[in-house]
Scaffold this motif. Structure first.
Motif, PDB file in Angstrom:
ATOM      1  N   HIS A  31      12.756  -7.342  -8.969  1.00 47.95           N
ATOM      2  CA  HIS A  31      12.024  -7.210  -7.710  1.00 47.95           C
ATOM      3  C   HIS A  31      10.540  -7.106  -8.010  1.00 47.95           C
ATOM      4  O   HIS A  31      10.113  -6.321  -8.852  1.00 47.95           O
ATOM      5  CB  HIS A  31      12.518  -5.955  -6.969  1.00 47.95           C
ATOM      6  N   ILE A  33       7.766  -7.479  -5.161  1.00 47.35           N
ATOM      7  CA  ILE A  33       7.193  -6.764  -4.023  1.00 47.35           C
ATOM      8  C   ILE A  33       7.807  -7.340  -2.746  1.00 47.35           C
ATOM      9  O   ILE A  33       8.067  -8.536  -2.664  1.00 47.35           O
ATOM     10  CB  ILE A  33       5.647  -6.892  -4.001  1.00 47.35           C
ATOM     11  N   GLY A  34       8.050  -6.488  -1.784  1.00 49.66           N
ATOM     12  CA  GLY A  34       8.608  -6.957  -0.517  1.00 49.66           C
ATOM     13  C   GLY A  34       9.875  -7.758  -0.716  1.00 49.66           C
ATOM     14  O   GLY A  34      10.815  -7.297  -1.343  1.00 49.66           O
ATOM     15  N   ASP A  71      -0.691  -8.132  -6.124  1.00 49.06           N
ATOM     16  CA  ASP A  71      -1.212  -6.972  -5.415  1.00 49.06           C
ATOM     17  C   ASP A  71      -0.459  -6.917  -4.098  1.00 49.06           C
ATOM     18  O   ASP A  71       0.603  -7.531  -3.962  1.00 49.06           O
ATOM     19  CB  ASP A  71      -2.739  -7.034  -5.269  1.00 49.06           C
ATOM     20  N   SER A  72      -0.955  -6.230  -3.117  1.00 49.75           N
ATOM     21  CA  SER A  72      -0.210  -6.093  -1.862  1.00 49.75           C
ATOM     22  C   SER A  72      -0.267  -7.344  -0.984  1.00 49.75           C
ATOM     23  O   SER A  72       0.475  -7.447  -0.017  1.00 49.75           O
ATOM     24  CB  SER A  72      -0.716  -4.885  -1.076  1.00 49.75           C
ATOM     25  N   ILE A  89       1.733 -13.147   0.212  1.00 45.56           N
ATOM     26  CA  ILE A  89       2.864 -12.259   0.486  1.00 45.56           C
ATOM     27  C   ILE A  89       2.950 -12.045   1.985  1.00 45.56           C
ATOM     28  O   ILE A  89       2.013 -11.537   2.603  1.00 45.56           O
ATOM     29  CB  ILE A  89       2.710 -10.906  -0.243  1.00 45.56           C
ATOM     30  N   LYS A  91       4.349 -10.149   5.069  1.00 49.04           N
ATOM     31  CA  LYS A  91       4.873  -8.806   5.371  1.00 49.04           C
ATOM     32  C   LYS A  91       6.055  -8.875   6.344  1.00 49.04           C
ATOM     33  O   LYS A  91       6.972  -8.089   6.265  1.00 49.04           O
ATOM     34  CB  LYS A  91       3.772  -7.926   5.987  1.00 49.04           C
TER      35      LYS A  91
END
Length: 128
Positions: A31, A33-34, A71-72, A89, A91
């Motif tokens: 995994h 992120i998200g 990063d995010s 990414i 959300k």
């Protein structure tokens, strides 16, 4: 008794070969992120997006790449010293996560785009 040992060894080798040749023996799913994962299977490596809870994935970037960072907001991928990708990414759930991928980029284009998008990610994960 010697015949028994030879037959037992043959059986052990056959069972071991079956286990090692099974589809999921060497598969790894990390995994990131998200809904984003790094998958490494006997068929190769890829960065995937998990579409639903039934383990359905969309491959975003596959092939020979070595470094990943995120990063995010973005995942960055180094395919080799001359090719880079930037993956946004999402959300919220997205059924077309491959849209928006930037690349392949050369090092100069990558650094400019990274600066323009204010990406704080560094290559922190080696996939080799």
């Amino acid at each position: 008794m010697n015949n028994f040992k030879i037959n037992a060894l043959k059986l052990f080798i056959i069972i071991l070969m079956c286990i090692l040749n099974s589809c999921d023996t060497f598969d790894s799913h990390k995994h990131l992120i998200g809904r984003y994962y790094f998958n490494h299977t006997k068929f190769g490596k890829c960065i995937c997006y998990k579409v639903d809870d039934n383990d359905d994935y969309v491959e975003l970037i596959d092939g020979a790449f070595s470094l990943i960072g995120f990063d995010s907001n973005y995942i960055i991928v180094e395919r080799n010293k001359d090719q880079f990708f930037i993956v946004p990414i999402y959300k919220e759930m997205n059924y077309s996560p491959e849209k928006g991928i930037v690349g392949p980029l050369n090092p100069k284009e990558f650094n400019e785009k990274k600066k323009m998008l204010k990406i704080n990610a560094d290559f922190s994960m080696n996939t080799n």
